[in-house]
Design a protein around this motif. Sequence first.
Motif, mmCIF file in Angstrom:
data_model
loop_
_atom_site.group_PDB
_atom_site.id
_atom_site.type_symbol
_atom_site.label_atom_id
_atom_site.label_comp_id
_atom_site.label_asym_id
_atom_site.label_seq_id
_atom_site.Cartn_x
_atom_site.Cartn_y
_atom_site.Cartn_z
ATOM 1 N N ALA A 203 5.989 39.886 -25.832
ATOM 2 C CA ALA A 203 4.825 40.840 -25.426
ATOM 3 C C ALA A 203 4.830 41.183 -23.976
ATOM 4 O O ALA A 203 4.577 42.395 -23.778
ATOM 5 N N GLY A 204 5.827 40.632 -23.076
ATOM 6 C CA GLY A 204 5.906 41.070 -21.838
ATOM 7 C C GLY A 204 6.810 42.292 -21.639
ATOM 8 O O GLY A 204 6.869 42.789 -20.591
ATOM 9 N N GLY A 205 7.566 42.612 -22.590
ATOM 10 C CA GLY A 205 8.234 43.855 -22.634
ATOM 11 C C GLY A 205 9.703 43.474 -21.878
ATOM 12 O O GLY A 205 10.155 44.876 -21.780
ATOM 13 N N GLN A 206 10.023 42.490 -21.710
ATOM 14 C CA GLN A 206 11.151 42.358 -20.874
ATOM 15 C C GLN A 206 12.303 41.410 -21.417
ATOM 16 O O GLN A 206 13.424 41.229 -20.906
ATOM 17 N N PRO A 219 23.159 40.312 -16.414
ATOM 18 C CA PRO A 219 22.592 40.633 -15.180
ATOM 19 C C PRO A 219 23.481 41.510 -14.489
ATOM 20 O O PRO A 219 24.615 41.266 -14.603
ATOM 21 N N PHE A 220 22.759 42.573 -13.659
ATOM 22 C CA PHE A 220 23.563 43.498 -12.843
ATOM 23 C C PHE A 220 24.612 44.465 -13.479
ATOM 24 O O PHE A 220 25.488 45.148 -13.042
ATOM 25 N N ASP A 221 24.601 44.359 -14.831
ATOM 26 C CA ASP A 221 25.670 45.251 -15.660
ATOM 27 C C ASP A 221 24.843 46.244 -16.010
ATOM 28 O O ASP A 221 23.712 46.364 -16.283
ATOM 29 N N GLY A 226 17.324 43.404 -20.590
ATOM 30 C CA GLY A 226 16.332 42.419 -20.591
ATOM 31 C C GLY A 226 17.189 41.053 -20.425
ATOM 32 O O GLY A 226 18.193 40.920 -20.736
ATOM 33 N N TYR A 227 16.323 40.074 -20.333
ATOM 34 C CA TYR A 227 16.846 38.726 -20.170
ATOM 35 C C TYR A 227 16.374 37.997 -21.456
ATOM 36 O O TYR A 227 15.662 38.357 -22.440
ATOM 37 N N VAL A 228 17.106 36.771 -21.790
ATOM 38 C CA VAL A 228 16.756 35.842 -22.967
ATOM 39 C C VAL A 228 16.220 34.616 -22.480
ATOM 40 O O VAL A 228 16.834 34.041 -21.426
ATOM 41 N N GLY A 302 18.110 40.868 -15.169
ATOM 42 C CA GLY A 302 18.835 41.404 -16.446
ATOM 43 C C GLY A 302 18.141 42.746 -16.760
ATOM 44 O O GLY A 302 18.267 43.250 -17.859
ATOM 45 N N LEU A 303 17.172 43.218 -15.997
ATOM 46 C CA LEU A 303 16.553 44.583 -16.473
ATOM 47 C C LEU A 303 17.119 45.507 -15.202
ATOM 48 O O LEU A 303 16.904 45.243 -14.060
ATOM 49 N N PRO A 304 17.582 46.764 -15.732
ATOM 50 C CA PRO A 304 18.048 47.793 -14.680
ATOM 51 C C PRO A 304 17.456 48.114 -13.518
ATOM 52 O O PRO A 304 17.895 47.705 -12.159
ATOM 53 N N GLU A 305 15.929 48.163 -13.708
ATOM 54 C CA GLU A 305 15.145 48.362 -12.139
ATOM 55 C C GLU A 305 15.088 47.063 -11.352
ATOM 56 O O GLU A 305 15.450 47.216 -10.161
#
Length: 407
Positions: A203-206, A219-221, A226-228, A302-305
């Motif tokens: 639900a956090g959307g990430q 990450p950084f790719d 998102g993350y796991v 793991g999130l672009p921003e």
Amino acid sequence: MSTRTAVTGMSAATALGLGTEEYWKAVLAGQNGLRELSRFDTAGHPAKLAGEITEFRGADHLPGRLLPQTDISTQIALAVADWAIEDAALDPEKVRDYDMGVVTSNALGGFEFTHREFNKLWSQGPQSVSVYESFAWFYAVNTGQISIRHKMRGPGAALVGEQAGGLDAIGHARRTIRRGTPLVLTGGVDSALDPWGWASQQAGGQVSVESDPRYAYLPFDERAAGYVPGEGGAILVLEELTAAMRRGAPRLHGEIAGYAATFDPKPGSGRPPGLKQAAELAIADAGLTPDAIDLVFADAAGLPELDRAEAGALNELFGRRKVPVAAPKAAFGRLYSGGGPVDVLTALLSIRDDVVPPVAIPEPSRHFHGLDLVVGEPRSADVDTVLIQARGRWGFNSALVIRALRA
């Protein structure tokens, strides 16, 4: 009494293995511990991959009386604490009980335990709810259970700062030692891989919804989406240096040299996030400058921003100097309060073996935002001083500096 804080014992549990050496061997081999969740049917959930610990059974490591009163996260925390104490060759019976404290972090509470009991409440009535529900769900339960198990009656605390909380716990443990408690167990462990816990994380959307474990957490790719989530964490034994030497501690893994925490400004304020400032303050707290840092363990969301923001902070901090960056969590998941302590343990192993662990990214792109991200294979390097960063949701930033222990 000196104010230097040594790490004399440590251990971890992640999807890559139980115990320090099993985990480290898997990291250096570039193994990937992400897999489809096996604890319930994930049909209908957009995200299906997690850093699940499949080899841990509480009954294999703990007395039977503890099992009905503890969540899986607490069972892991108790087992890892036992392993860290063993690594420190510490006999709690030979240390004054009030000279030993416990400071842990927890971000999710006893999710699986409390949701099971809530289901009993709704389907069977209040008479079916376990009496242990009164504390098994609580964020402070790992601190309490470790304290009770090992009769550690010194200062205790529990910190909640999401992913940043694990570093906050270690920083507070160091502060506790500086205030006069010779020994503190510290770290963090989290788990929320039951159906409700899984839904709440999504639900956090990430959370990444990629179905291929190789590409799920990058990450950084440029392909990051998102993350796991994972489960597990690490526990460290911290001691005041002279007390550790007097006790005859067989291993001095390293020194907690600096720590700082900041909080992001209100969104829309125009002020920059606080991650770079946390790193600067931690380095200054260690009496160092950025030139002294040999390696960085990144938050690696793991999130672009968020990855761009962290990369920008590191590039500003080090200027033209390219410091190697590690993000082993890509192979076992984001562990919330457990993530920072696992990074600290991994950094201590990097110091021990003079090696930078690789990020488990297949066919790596070259868009790492200007960072020297170590991918593919371990890199030999002279590692003496390491910066570890962590960010928690809603603005928490923490940074820790560890270094090889020089008497």
